[in-house]
Write an enzyme that holds these catalytic residues in place. Structure first.
Site, PDB file in Angstrom:
ATOM      1  CD  GLU A  38      49.953  29.353  47.070  1.00 47.73           C
ATOM      2  OE1 GLU A  38      48.903  28.876  47.553  1.00 47.73           O
ATOM      3  OE2 GLU A  38      50.960  29.562  47.751  1.00 47.73           O
ATOM      4  CE1 TYR A 121      46.294  31.326  50.646  1.00 48.74           C
ATOM      5  CE2 TYR A 121      45.970  30.138  48.588  1.00 48.74           C
ATOM      6  CZ  TYR A 121      46.700  30.368  49.739  1.00 48.74           C
ATOM      7  OH  TYR A 121      47.842  29.684  49.962  1.00 48.74           O
ATOM      8  CG  ASP A 139      45.353  29.162  54.305  1.00 46.72           C
ATOM      9  OD1 ASP A 139      45.420  29.854  55.341  1.00 46.72           O
ATOM     10  OD2 ASP A 139      46.042  28.147  54.126  1.00 46.72           O
TER      11      ASP A 139
END
Length: 353
Positions: A38, A121, A139
């Site tokens: 991520e 996020y 996102d």
DNA sequence: AACCCGGGGAT
DNA sequence: ATCCCAGGGTT
């Protein structure tokens, strides 16, 4: 007769089961690897980030190995990916996990969110994928998909807009499998509901997309946006003496923090070599030694998202080094060990020919 | 809220 | 040239 209406989540999950991507970090529930992916993918395309992910997993298979590495090594592995604060924060977060969580990756949203470089996020993405916790990841893909499905004209880059979309995203989350739902909506945005041209002809939502019905698809999402570019003029002094080269580590609040480069003279506008000679830093580095300018190489403008760099490399050879220069000298053969901006890397490549 | 932080690919 | 990308931190 009764027409079935499916939830948006059902349509997304059905589409995902047929067209979702098979990606390395989706084959694990290891929170460390999911977090690593991520962070690498923040503002970065899957195609660009994948090889970095594989590289990091290979070198740092667990959070402890990452925590015990040097920041310079982490930056070197990150070289070329951009947004280098991500790499520094990644390293700091790994040390947080060791120091504050006993080496076990945090298992709650608050715990994950407390790590350096992890925002709303990333915390949602990690917690949903690794622990099946019911958090909606929002996102750029999600902003686009939801703004179109609901034809929302509210800008996404304001505080109230972000709140609106966060709430909307929460309302659509499939709590039975949050991780899979988050991946589904992001893949849908990346592969079908694309910025332009969107592939509305083969969209499973058809006329359930309000923006398609209103003809506003291409103007969703709305952004306030304000991009003002700044021009900067860099003169790099590529100074060698014997088998050594001068190298500086960037510090302060500026681009490329923590990366290495040649001694830099920055001017407020375009300047010739004569202007450099009058700068104190020049004398500090070269003093009265009989240095020679072997050549100057201007570089095509280097475009960052917010700055335009006009760079010139000045190749200088000197038989002796001033004390200030002595402190910066490294063996020329070790240049490849240092993390450098793409601009420097390209120049070094051109030198090897 | 506004600004800063990269590099690459697509259009 | 412009936009966008599995965003986050600082001021």
């Amino acid at each position: 007769m009764q027409t079935m209406t499916y939830r948006i989540a059902d349509i997304l999950l059905d589409w995902y089961s047929r067209e979702g991507r098979d990606l390395p970090w989706r084959r694990t529930r290891d929170p460390y690897r999911i977090w690593l992916s991520e962070v690498i993918l923040q503002q970065t395309r899957v195609a660009q980030g994948t090889e970095y992910y594989l590289r990091f997993v290979g070198r740092f298979p667990d959070v402890r190995s990452l925590a015990s590495a040097s920041e310079d090594e982490v930056l070197k592995l990150w070289q070329g990916l951009g947004y280098y604060s991500r790499a520094r924060n990644l390293h700091a977060a790994a040390r947080q996990v060791v120091d504050d969580f006993g080496g076990r990756f945090p298992t709650t949203f608050a715990g994950v969110r407390s790590l350096r470089g992890v925002g709303d996020y990333t915390a949602a993405a990690v917690c949903s994928a690794a622990y099946s916790l019911p958090y909606a990841a929002v996102d750029g893909n999600v902003y686009r998909v939801l703004s179109r499905l609901f034809d929302i004209a509210e800008p996404i880059d304001t505080a109230s807009g972000r709140r609106l979309f966060a709430e909307l995203a929460r309302s659509q989350l499939d709590e039975r499998d949050p991780g899979r739902y988050n991946q589904a909506i992001m893949d849908f945005g990346a592969l079908r509901c694309t910025p332009s041209p969107p592939r509305c002809g083969e969209c499973p939502f058809g006329d359930r997309c309000l923006a398609l019905a209103a003809g506003t698809v291409v103007s969703r999402p709305v952004k306030q946006g304000r991009t003002q570019l700044r021009d900067r003029w860099f003169h790099y002094l590529h100074i060698t003496s014997g088998g050594r080269t001068l190298l500086c580590r960037r510090s302060g609040r500026d681009i490329w923090q923590g990366l290495y480069e040649f001694p830099l003279l920055e001017t407020p506008e375009a300047a010739d070599f004569g202007a450099l000679l009058r700068m104190p830093r020049f004398a500090e580095l070269l003093g009265d030694a009989p240095w020679r300018l072997l050549g100057s190489m201007p570089v095509a403008r280097h475009q960052l998202s917010h700055q335009t760099i006009h760079a010139v490399f000045h190749r200088i050879e000197t038989p002796s080094l001033t004390p200030a220069a002595e402190a910066l000298a490294v063996p020329t053969g070790t240049l490849g060990d240092y993390a450098v901006p793409r601009l420097i890397d390209r120049y070094l490549m051109s030198c090897q020919r």
